[in-house]
Design an enzyme around this catalytic site. Sequence first.
Site, PDB file in Angstrom:
ATOM      1  N   ASP A   1     -51.956  -9.145 -29.917  1.00 46.79           N
ATOM      2  CA  ASP A   1     -53.069  -8.678 -30.766  1.00 46.79           C
ATOM      3  C   ASP A   1     -53.407  -9.728 -31.833  1.00 46.79           C
ATOM      4  O   ASP A   1     -53.548  -9.406 -33.010  1.00 46.79           O
ATOM      5  CB  ASP A   1     -52.714  -7.334 -31.413  1.00 46.79           C
ATOM      6  CG  ASP A   1     -53.947  -6.596 -31.946  1.00 46.79           C
ATOM      7  OD1 ASP A   1     -55.081  -6.931 -31.524  1.00 46.79           O
ATOM      8  OD2 ASP A   1     -53.783  -5.702 -32.784  1.00 46.79           O
TER       9      ASP A   1
ATOM     10  N   GLY B   1     -51.843   1.384 -36.663  1.00 54.47           N
ATOM     11  CA  GLY B   1     -51.931   2.468 -35.689  1.00 54.47           C
ATOM     12  C   GLY B   1     -50.933   3.572 -35.945  1.00 54.47           C
ATOM     13  O   GLY B   1     -51.262   4.752 -35.921  1.00 54.47           O
TER      14      GLY B   1
ATOM     15  N   GLY C   1     -48.288   3.155 -38.540  1.00 52.27           N
ATOM     16  CA  GLY C   1     -47.556   2.960 -39.789  1.00 52.27           C
ATOM     17  C   GLY C   1     -48.448   2.896 -41.016  1.00 52.27           C
ATOM     18  O   GLY C   1     -49.649   2.653 -40.925  1.00 52.27           O
TER      19      GLY C   1
END
Length: 215
Positions: free
Chosen positions: A128, A18, A20
């Site tokens: 996640d 997202g 990096g």
Amino acid sequence: GRSGFSEYEIGNVLGEGGMGIIYEAHQTAVNRAVAIKMLKPESDSESQRMKFLSEAVLTGTLQHPNIIALHDIARDQNENLFYSMKKINGQPWSQTIDELSLDENLDIFLRICNAVAFAHSRNVIHRDIKPGNVMLGEFGEVLLMDWGLAVVIPDDRQLQETEYPGLGGTPSYMAPELARGDFGRLGPKSDVYLLGAVLFQIVTGVPPQIGRAHV
């Protein structure tokens, strides 16, 4: 003194998250291949730098055989933050989960459960967990990656509203309280739900909420 970026020879892009970008690199001082994660230029705000730093620090505190090992946090010559970590020669579990046997997938799954139990013992919630965030190395390594959404929940209380971590995750696997943004209910059980969703996929071949976009 920290030699920083000059100690690393940067190679190809290995992947993007997202906020990096991950590059392969060679750490000259100890002659080893590593992976380096840097903030994308467009993500370079104070709040994103703090998130990036907290991801690095969290990853560095979680020393476990099934959690990616962080080596170093430093700045490059332009003062950009980066961190280096173990480079895994392998592929995401999401690419092989359909080809592996039930027993092979369950063996991987149990190792991820161990990693999550360890993180929970340190009050860290991943948020996640999914096959795309698990790397399988060519020598049998199983590593839970991408702690960018992780939060630390103190033992003695729920998160205060000012500490709510913001939305994030993957709709196909997401726990109900995460999908609703009900962060007062965020806790170890949120990760247990995600593990259940992965187990569901191992057994049935599809994630539990198939009708939604993958992020």
